[in-house]
Design a protein around this motif. Structure first.
Motif, PDB file in Angstrom:
ATOM      1  N   LEU A 152      -9.922  -1.635  -9.641  1.00 34.63           N
ATOM      2  CA  LEU A 152      -8.637  -1.745  -8.932  1.00 34.63           C
ATOM      3  C   LEU A 152      -7.520  -1.135  -9.777  1.00 34.63           C
ATOM      4  CD1 LEU A 152      -6.643  -2.872  -6.748  1.00 34.63           C
ATOM      5  CD2 LEU A 152      -6.611  -5.015  -8.051  1.00 34.63           C
ATOM      6  N   GLU A 153      -7.493  -1.462 -11.072  1.00 31.43           N
ATOM      7  CA  GLU A 153      -6.450  -0.913 -11.942  1.00 31.43           C
ATOM      8  C   GLU A 153      -6.543   0.613 -11.999  1.00 31.43           C
ATOM      9  OE1 GLU A 153      -4.002  -2.604 -12.962  1.00 31.43           O
ATOM     10  OE2 GLU A 153      -4.755  -4.645 -12.663  1.00 31.43           O
ATOM     11  N   TYR A 154      -7.774   1.131 -11.987  1.00 30.52           N
ATOM     12  CA  TYR A 154      -7.941   2.590 -11.969  1.00 30.52           C
ATOM     13  C   TYR A 154      -7.355   3.203 -10.704  1.00 30.52           C
ATOM     14  CZ  TYR A 154     -10.308   3.702 -16.253  1.00 30.52           C
ATOM     15  OH  TYR A 154     -10.553   3.939 -17.565  1.00 30.52           O
ATOM     16  N   ARG A 155      -7.639   2.568  -9.587  1.00 36.10           N
ATOM     17  CA  ARG A 155      -7.102   3.112  -8.324  1.00 36.10           C
ATOM     18  C   ARG A 155      -5.584   3.018  -8.317  1.00 36.10           C
ATOM     19  NH1 ARG A 155     -11.723   0.515  -6.410  1.00 36.10           N
ATOM     20  NH2 ARG A 155     -10.528  -1.299  -5.770  1.00 36.10           N
ATOM     21  N   LEU A 156      -5.052   1.912  -8.862  1.00 41.10           N
ATOM     22  CA  LEU A 156      -3.594   1.774  -8.911  1.00 41.10           C
ATOM     23  C   LEU A 156      -2.963   2.812  -9.837  1.00 41.10           C
ATOM     24  CD1 LEU A 156      -3.135  -2.119  -8.935  1.00 41.10           C
ATOM     25  CD2 LEU A 156      -2.571  -0.522  -7.098  1.00 41.10           C
ATOM     26  N   ARG A 268       9.893   5.400 -10.003  1.00 37.19           N
ATOM     27  CA  ARG A 268       8.982   4.347  -9.531  1.00 37.19           C
ATOM     28  C   ARG A 268       8.652   4.522  -8.052  1.00 37.19           C
ATOM     29  NH1 ARG A 268      11.702  -0.845 -12.647  1.00 37.19           N
ATOM     30  NH2 ARG A 268      10.466  -0.667 -14.541  1.00 37.19           N
ATOM     31  N   GLN A 269       9.688   4.852  -7.267  1.00 41.89           N
ATOM     32  CA  GLN A 269       9.472   5.020  -5.839  1.00 41.89           C
ATOM     33  C   GLN A 269       8.517   6.181  -5.578  1.00 41.89           C
ATOM     34  OE1 GLN A 269      10.151   3.198  -3.377  1.00 41.89           O
ATOM     35  NE2 GLN A 269      10.136   4.474  -1.528  1.00 41.89           N
ATOM     36  N   GLU A 270       8.706   7.273  -6.318  1.00 43.96           N
ATOM     37  CA  GLU A 270       7.847   8.443  -6.136  1.00 43.96           C
ATOM     38  C   GLU A 270       6.403   8.099  -6.536  1.00 43.96           C
ATOM     39  OE1 GLU A 270       9.390  11.982  -7.912  1.00 43.96           O
ATOM     40  OE2 GLU A 270       7.767  13.216  -7.080  1.00 43.96           O
ATOM     41  N   LEU A 271       6.283   7.352  -7.615  1.00 42.98           N
ATOM     42  CA  LEU A 271       4.960   6.917  -8.071  1.00 42.98           C
ATOM     43  C   LEU A 271       4.268   6.085  -6.982  1.00 42.98           C
ATOM     44  CD1 LEU A 271       3.431   6.748 -11.027  1.00 42.98           C
ATOM     45  CD2 LEU A 271       4.154   4.388 -10.918  1.00 42.98           C
ATOM     46  N   ALA A 272       5.004   5.129  -6.438  1.00 47.91           N
ATOM     47  CA  ALA A 272       4.424   4.230  -5.436  1.00 47.91           C
ATOM     48  C   ALA A 272       4.020   4.988  -4.181  1.00 47.91           C
ATOM     49  CB  ALA A 272       5.415   3.122  -5.095  1.00 47.91           C
ATOM     50  N   THR A 273       4.899   5.877  -3.699  1.00 51.00           N
ATOM     51  CA  THR A 273       4.566   6.582  -2.454  1.00 51.00           C
ATOM     52  C   THR A 273       3.420   7.565  -2.676  1.00 51.00           C
ATOM     53  OG1 THR A 273       6.395   8.095  -2.896  1.00 51.00           O
ATOM     54  CG2 THR A 273       6.817   6.337  -1.319  1.00 51.00           C
ATOM     55  N   TYR A 277       1.710   3.592  -1.346  1.00 56.85           N
ATOM     56  CA  TYR A 277       2.452   2.356  -1.058  1.00 56.85           C
ATOM     57  C   TYR A 277       3.826   2.714  -0.506  1.00 56.85           C
ATOM     58  CZ  TYR A 277      -1.120  -0.252  -3.494  1.00 56.85           C
ATOM     59  OH  TYR A 277      -2.320  -0.806  -3.852  1.00 56.85           O
ATOM     60  N   LYS A 278       4.323   1.844   0.367  1.00 54.73           N
ATOM     61  CA  LYS A 278       5.609   2.121   0.981  1.00 54.73           C
ATOM     62  C   LYS A 278       6.732   1.957  -0.040  1.00 54.73           C
ATOM     63  CE  LYS A 278       8.081   0.968   5.197  1.00 54.73           C
ATOM     64  NZ  LYS A 278       8.822  -0.276   5.152  1.00 54.73           N
ATOM     65  N   THR A 279       6.630   0.928  -0.851  1.00 56.40           N
ATOM     66  CA  THR A 279       7.675   0.704  -1.854  1.00 56.40           C
ATOM     67  C   THR A 279       7.046   0.355  -3.198  1.00 56.40           C
ATOM     68  OG1 THR A 279       7.816  -1.692  -1.568  1.00 56.40           O
ATOM     69  CG2 THR A 279       9.133  -0.333  -0.073  1.00 56.40           C
ATOM     70  N   PHE A 280       7.867   0.460  -4.248  1.00 60.94           N
ATOM     71  CA  PHE A 280       7.361   0.128  -5.572  1.00 60.94           C
ATOM     72  C   PHE A 280       7.029  -1.360  -5.681  1.00 60.94           C
ATOM     73  CE2 PHE A 280       7.536  -0.948 -10.067  1.00 60.94           C
ATOM     74  CZ  PHE A 280       6.684   0.013 -10.583  1.00 60.94           C
TER      75      PHE A 280
END
Ligand SMILES: [Zn+2]
Length: 689
Positions: A152-156, A268-273, A277-280
């Motif tokens: 899971l951490e790898y995918r994140l 952070r937002q760019e990383l999340a999207t 993910y929709k938001t960080f």
């Protein structure tokens, strides 16, 4: 707080380890960066060897040609994490406690380097594929959980993205790290000064005034560092001085940090999207107990509903008291809130925090906490007088299991408890060595700045210092007891980030018990045991204002969530700050308060400041299961050790909570805890003997 962990958060979480008592001292000694002399060159050599071992372990697991197994793949992966933890923990330790600037600088530079190796590992596709190819062992739930969580951490981290995307993720991570350091430095360096006349210092303690010398024109210069600013907010009788200090304190990193925070949010937002993910906020909670921003909103609403009434009641009493002293007062201004709370506490509880200090000289407190922990957790601490450490003032104890027939050795703790020139100024618990069953014993340290440690100084502590000691010791016991498993990255500090503060906050509750306190709180001159009436007053004063404290936590939790749950372009720092303040705080907002610009948790915790609130809920729920009339002697402490501490990170934290409570955590205990101040007879030391 728990040190260092946050450095690694959001990539992979590294930590913990253990050895059999029979393993030679030499083997364990080679795991100490300081063994070869605590100097920059030796540290670098030692860290370089660790990083070479990381590479060798990774090469080994990715070179497997046949079937991937736990033995040939997960073991090498964990060995790599172990080496990385050792390197990171000890480079950080030398950065925090090193006796000379060059050593601390080297520690800091190495931490950055290790962080970068960590990021590389978190984006290494060959490692991910090898781990994903291991059949999950159905008969070994701890290993199954360990591998699932690693994947899971790898995918994140974005390991399954293409080369260009991973390069971009790496860039964003680096940018966040770099800008977070700038944010922190702006706060640390952002010292502002204000000027005060002699009469404006009325109400401040004599030793405070004596520390400040007037300038030629008779005025005094005060700064925003806490030894200068905190007493002004609590004791200065002049409201205008308090307001000037309040504004200075809350603007010490403004406007510098506005652009910095904005750039962190954008990255952070760019990383999340990029990661889907929709938001960080959703991204940051995906691997936590909380799970999602939407769960958090529900939780915050429930805590708000549970605390609002109590907070209103507390505030009404405070305002009523302030109005009795100042009849024209309409409402309390935020900058006057600390002052009135202090006045009210003195008037209502007749408790002066100074009056308990003679009962808390440092050494007996340390011995008392060790004895309490030994009884509670069924362990033994044996001093190791000749242990080689990084400073002569550090005391070392080996920890043994008092339950096992052979009194098996469980690990080692180091107590580095007093200030030194150049040493980190905070209070923390830090892992040093992760534990690996049969191979390596866990070791950890407390890095604190309590009074004492100087010849002829008894080191009289404030009661809040003693609470902090209990808190940090809770982290340490979690690390030692929880790091007895087969995986180095499965110990107490490796649990979900939003569970880390639960065991430490649980131990804080023990401080209020007279049965425990009376074993060590003795007057340093006469040896007289602390009177029960004094502890009653201390506890009553300590229980005051809990509803408002909870509302304050909601303010910070909500702000930390809100700036991460929408597009950064929609975030108006000032408008949200004011809106949240006015929602959760009864005193009047002071125009010009830019406290968000120095809210350092926004970098370390991002959207997850709620951790403290969630863990408080869990901690008081845990504590509710103990028999108040027999905290130490009853069977609950051992059950707590077995079900919450010993499993470390081998199970999801929600499961640990359920295993101990027999249900999910609820807000009922928090409600009782908040209400203690209004209920005669409870919260009293004498009731809990
Ligand atoms: Zn903590």
């Amino acid at each position: 707080m728990a040190a260092y962990r946050t450095l690694f958060r959001s990539t992979i979480i590294v930590h913990c380890c253990l050895i059999l008592a029979s393993v030679s001292v030499r083997a364990q000694d080679s795991l100490h960066a300081w063994a070869g002399g605590a100097d920059p060159a030796a540290l670098e050599t030692w860290v370089t060897a660790r990083l070479a071992a990381v590479k060798a372990d990774i090469d080994k697991m990715t070179a497997v040609t046949g079937e991937h197994t736990v033995a040939n793949t997960v073991r090498s992966y964990d060995d790599a994490l172990n080496e990385l933890s050792l390197a990171g923990n000890e480079a950080y330790l030398m950065y925090a406690v090193g006796d000379a600037a060059p050593l601390r600088d080297k520690g800091q530079a190495l931490v950055a380097k290790i962080s970068s190796v960590q990021t590389d590992l978190s984006l290494n596709q060959a490692v991910y594929k090898a781990l994903a190819a291991v059949p999950l062992p159905a008969d070994d739930p701890a290993t199954k959980h360990y591998v699932e969580r690693a994947l899971l951490e790898y995918r994140l981290a974005g390991v399954d993205k293409d080369d260009a995307t991973r390069a971009k993720l790496r860039q964003l991570q680096d940018k966040i790290t770099e800008q977070s350091l700038v944010f922190g430095r702006n706060v640390a360096d952002g010292k502002l000064e204000i000027s005060a006349t002699k009469s404006e210092l009325d109400g401040l303690p004599e030793d405070y005034i004596a520390r400040h010398k007037p300038k030629a024109d008779g005025t005094y210069t005060l700064n925003t560092d806490s030894p200068d600013s905190t007493p002004v907010m609590s004791f200065a009788m002049n409201a205008d001085l308090r307001k000037r200090m309040y504004i200075a304190y809350n603007t010490r990193a403004y406007p510098k940090n506005v652009a910095v925070l904005k750039s962190i949010l954008e990255a952070r937002q760019e990383l999340a999207t990029t990661l889907g993910y929709k938001t960080f906020a959703d991204f940051a909670m995906a691997d936590q107990m909380m799970g999602s921003a939407s769960n958090l909103k529900t939780f915050l609403k429930e805590v708000d509903d549970a605390s609002q009434g109590i907070a209103n009641k507390e505030y009404a009493l405070l305002l009523q008291y302030a109005q009795s002293r100042q009849p024209d007062l309409k409402n309390i201004l935020a900058s006057d809130s600390g002052y009135w709370a202090e006045q009210y506490r003195r008037a209502k509880y007749d408790f002066d925090a100074q009056s308990v200090r003679p009962y808390f000289p440092y050494m007996p407190v340390q011995e008392g906490i060790l004895t309490t922990a030994a009884h509670l957790f069924h362990v033994e601490f044996k001093a190791v007088p000749n242990a080689k450490t990084w400073d002569a003032s550090v005391s070392t104890y080996d920890v043994f299991d008092a339950v096992s027939s052979d009194h098996k050795k469980l690990g080692r703790i180091y107590l580095d408890m007093h200030p030194r020139e150049g040493k980190d100024k905070w209070f923390s618990s830090a892992p040093i060595i992760p534990g690996i069953r049969g191979r390596q014993l866990p070791e950890g340290a407390l890095i604190c700045n309590f009074p004492g440690g100087v010849t002829n100084d008894p080191g009289l502590m404030e009661y809040s210092d003693v609470v902090v000691f209990f808190h940090e010791f809770g982290h340490l016991m979690h690390h030692i007891l929880g790091s007895q498993g087969q995986w180095s990255n499965g110990g107490g500090f490796a649990v979900e980030g939003d569970f880390v503060e639960a065991p430490s906050q649980m131990l804080e509750e023990m401080f209020r018990d007279y049965g425990i306190l009376s074993t060590f709180a003795k007057d340093y001159k006469t040896g007289k045991v602390i009177p029960v009436a004094l502890v009653d007053k201390m506890n009553a004063a300590g229980a005051y204002g809990r509803g408002r404290w909870v509302q304050g936590q909601l303010l910070y939790s909500t702000y930390s969530l809100q700036i991460h749950d929408r597009a950064p372009s929609d975030v108006d720092f000032d408008a949200l700050w004011r809106e949240d303040f006015e929602r959760f705080s009864k005193p009047t907002f002071v125009d010009g308060n830019r406290g968000y610009a120095s809210f350092t948790h926004l970098t370390g915790y991002s959207s997850n400041y709620y951790t403290y609130m969630l863990d408080k809920v869990i901690a008081v729920d845990f504590f509710s299961k103990f028999d108040r009339t027999n905290l130490i002697g009853g069977p609950t402490a051992m059950r707590y050790r077995k079900t919450v501490l010993e499993p470390g990170a081998s199970k999801p934290a929600t499961q640990l909570v359920k295993d101990f409570l027999g249900r999910e955590q609820s807000l009922d205990s928090l409600k009782v805890w908040m209400n203690e101040e209004f209920q005669a007879g409870t919260g009293k030391a004498s009731a809990g003997r």
